[in-house]
Scaffold this active site. Structure first.
Site, PDB file in Angstrom:
ATOM      1  N   LYS A  36       0.797  -1.240   0.000  1.00 19.25           N
ATOM      2  CA  LYS A  36       0.000   0.000   0.000  1.00 19.25           C
ATOM      3  C   LYS A  36       0.826   1.287   0.000  1.00 19.25           C
ATOM      4  CE  LYS A  36      -0.786   0.060   4.988  1.00 19.25           C
ATOM      5  NZ  LYS A  36      -1.703  -0.304   6.075  1.00 19.25           N
ATOM      6  N   ARG A 129      -9.280   0.321  16.195  1.00 15.72           N
ATOM      7  CA  ARG A 129      -9.581   0.727  14.819  1.00 15.72           C
ATOM      8  C   ARG A 129     -10.602  -0.279  14.286  1.00 15.72           C
ATOM      9  NH1 ARG A 129      -5.128   1.469  10.050  1.00 15.72           N
ATOM     10  NH2 ARG A 129      -5.550  -0.737   9.778  1.00 15.72           N
TER      11      ARG A 129
HETATM   12  C1  LIG Z   1      -1.145  -1.297   6.690  1.00 12.61           C
HETATM   13  C2  LIG Z   1      -1.708  -2.527   7.268  1.00 12.61           C
HETATM   14  C3  LIG Z   1      -0.874  -3.631   7.476  1.00 12.61           C
HETATM   15  C4  LIG Z   1       0.599  -3.623   7.180  1.00 12.61           C
HETATM   16  O1  LIG Z   1       1.253  -2.675   7.923  1.00 12.61           O
HETATM   17  P1  LIG Z   1       2.845  -2.539   7.954  1.00 12.61           P
HETATM   18  O2  LIG Z   1       3.065  -1.611   9.068  1.00 12.61           O
HETATM   19  O3  LIG Z   1       3.258  -1.970   6.638  1.00 12.61           O
HETATM   20  O4  LIG Z   1       3.416  -3.880   8.180  1.00 12.61           O
HETATM   21  C5  LIG Z   1      -1.453  -4.771   7.982  1.00 12.61           C
HETATM   22  N1  LIG Z   1      -2.767  -4.838   8.267  1.00 12.61           N
HETATM   23  C6  LIG Z   1      -3.598  -3.801   8.060  1.00 12.61           C
HETATM   24  C7  LIG Z   1      -5.036  -3.944   8.389  1.00 12.61           C
HETATM   25  C8  LIG Z   1      -3.099  -2.607   7.554  1.00 12.61           C
HETATM   26  O5  LIG Z   1      -3.911  -1.580   7.363  1.00 12.61           O
END
Ligand SMILES: *Cc1c(COP(=O)(O)O)cnc(C)c1O
Length: 368
Positions: A36, A129
């Site tokens: 992302k 969240r």
């Molecule tokens: C962004 C996200 C992750 C991954 O996060 P990192 O910090 O890049 O490892 C995993 N799960 C959810 C729900 C996220 O939004």
């Protein structure tokens, strides 16, 4: 190719993903690779897939579209929008869910598209969240039972997330509590979760310390292969490539932002005249350091905030930014910069996120 430019070393990214997949397999953890931060760049998704990642996750359907042609399983990392169910089923094999109405709509749409859509049901273990609150066990059981009964859905697993909004750290205590909750649901609903998806890159600290709770077998990870970093102790991990850069080393880094000098001269450090506010309605204070050599670079605050970048040449100092300009002080530099020269910066996660989301910054992929 023009500047500003973000260079991404896809060979190092691939290498980091390979180390991550291999290391986490040792404790029985499957990695879902999170792309992302790159705003749907297919080149970075391809790199981690070459590194052994089997499933790539994005938080937006629009970014899943961009990686449509990559040969891997795809996951929507955020709860689908009711207004976006059709494309969710079309572009994602899996999605993270916590709303029964959304899940029903996914089932209906999956029937229409003659597909099976997989549900990763999210439980909130305390980070406040997404997810069904962990104490609402009856609701969790009712949702699991309904998913079982709905056509064209499959339960991918039970998931939770830590250290995002609420900054609640992943610990042995909440990890074990999550596993126990999963066992209780499995028993009560007559299901077996293929995956217990226990968090993001911040969960890695438990693996690093050798205290990973047994039975948790899945993580959704970006930051670990992106920066080779363990985020709870904030330390670089030796076996990965990092993003810190040595100006004397000719090798390219994981990520480098390059800006071009468009004006270079010596000017006073204090403006002349009566002072108002800047482009962002802030009043400013200037300390008098006499006349100094400085330069303007061809990117600004709308591209990337200067708080999130660091000059690779330690003698360059960032003076500040406006929307389309970054000002740097070159007075103390050994290197004799000239108009048209390129100045390189390291970026942190927030900087990388901004750079990838700025259409004003070119993206280039290097493999050295
Ligand atoms: C962004 C996200 C992750 C991954 O996060 P990192 O910090 O890049 O490892 C995993 N799960 C959810 C729900 C996220 O939004």
């Amino acid at each position: 190719m023009s500047y500003p430019k973000l260079e991404i070393n896809v060979r190092k990214l691939e290498y980091n993903a390979r180390v991550e997949v291999r290391n986490l397999a040792k404790v029985g953890v499957t990695v879902m690779g999170v792309n992302k931060v790159f705003n749907g760049l297919p080149e970075t998704a391809e790199a981690i897939v070459r590194g052994g990642i089997k499933t790539v996750a994005e938080s937006r359907v629009s970014n899943l579209k961009k990686i449509e042609n990559i040969d891997c399983e795809k996951c929507l990392l955020r709860s689908p929008l009711m207004s976006d169910i059709e494309d969710t089923v079309k572009y994602a094999d899996i999605s993270l869910n916590s709303e029964i109405e959304v899940i029903r709509a996914l089932s209906q749409e999956a029937v229409k598209q003659e597909k099976t859509h997989k549900i990763l049901l999210m439980i909130d273990m305390g980070d406040i969240r997404e997810g069904i609150w962990f104490e609402n066990k009856d609701e969790i059981k009712a949702v699991v039972n309904e998913i079982k009964a709905l056509p064209n859905l499959e339960i991918y697993g039970l998931g939770t997330n830590f250290n995002c909004f609420g900054t609640a750290l992943p610990t042995v205590k909440n990890g074990v509590a999550f596993r126990k909750l999963a066992s209780e649901i499995e028993e009560s609903c007559g299901v077996k979760f293929q995956y217990l998806s226990a968090g993001n890159c911040t969960s890695y600290h438990l693996i690093d310390k050798g205290i990973w709770p047994e039975g948790l077998n899945h993580l959704r990870i970006g930051g670990l292969h992106l920066y080779g970093m363990e985020y709870v102790s904030m330390k670089y991990l030796d076996e990965y490539y990092h993003s810190d850069m040595d100006i004397n080393r000719a090798v390219s880094n994981l990520y480098v932002l390059k800006g071009e000098i468009i004006e270079l001269n010596s000017k006073p450090t204090v403006p002349v005249g009566e002072l108002g506010v800047d482009a962002f309605l802030q009043s400013k204070h200037f300390e008098d350091h006499g006349t100094r050599k400085r330069a303007l670079l061809s990117f600004g605050r709308q591209d990337i905030p200067s708080e999130n970048i660091w000059p690779v040449d330690p003698q360059v100092q960032i003076m500040g930014q406006t929307s389309d300009h970054t000002l740097i002080d070159l007075e103390d530099c050994d290197i004799q910069y000239r108009v048209g020269d390129i100045v390189a910066f390291e970026l942190d996660y927030t900087g990388l996120l901004a750079a990838c989301n700025s259409p004003g910054i070119e993206k280039a992929f290097v493999t050295d």
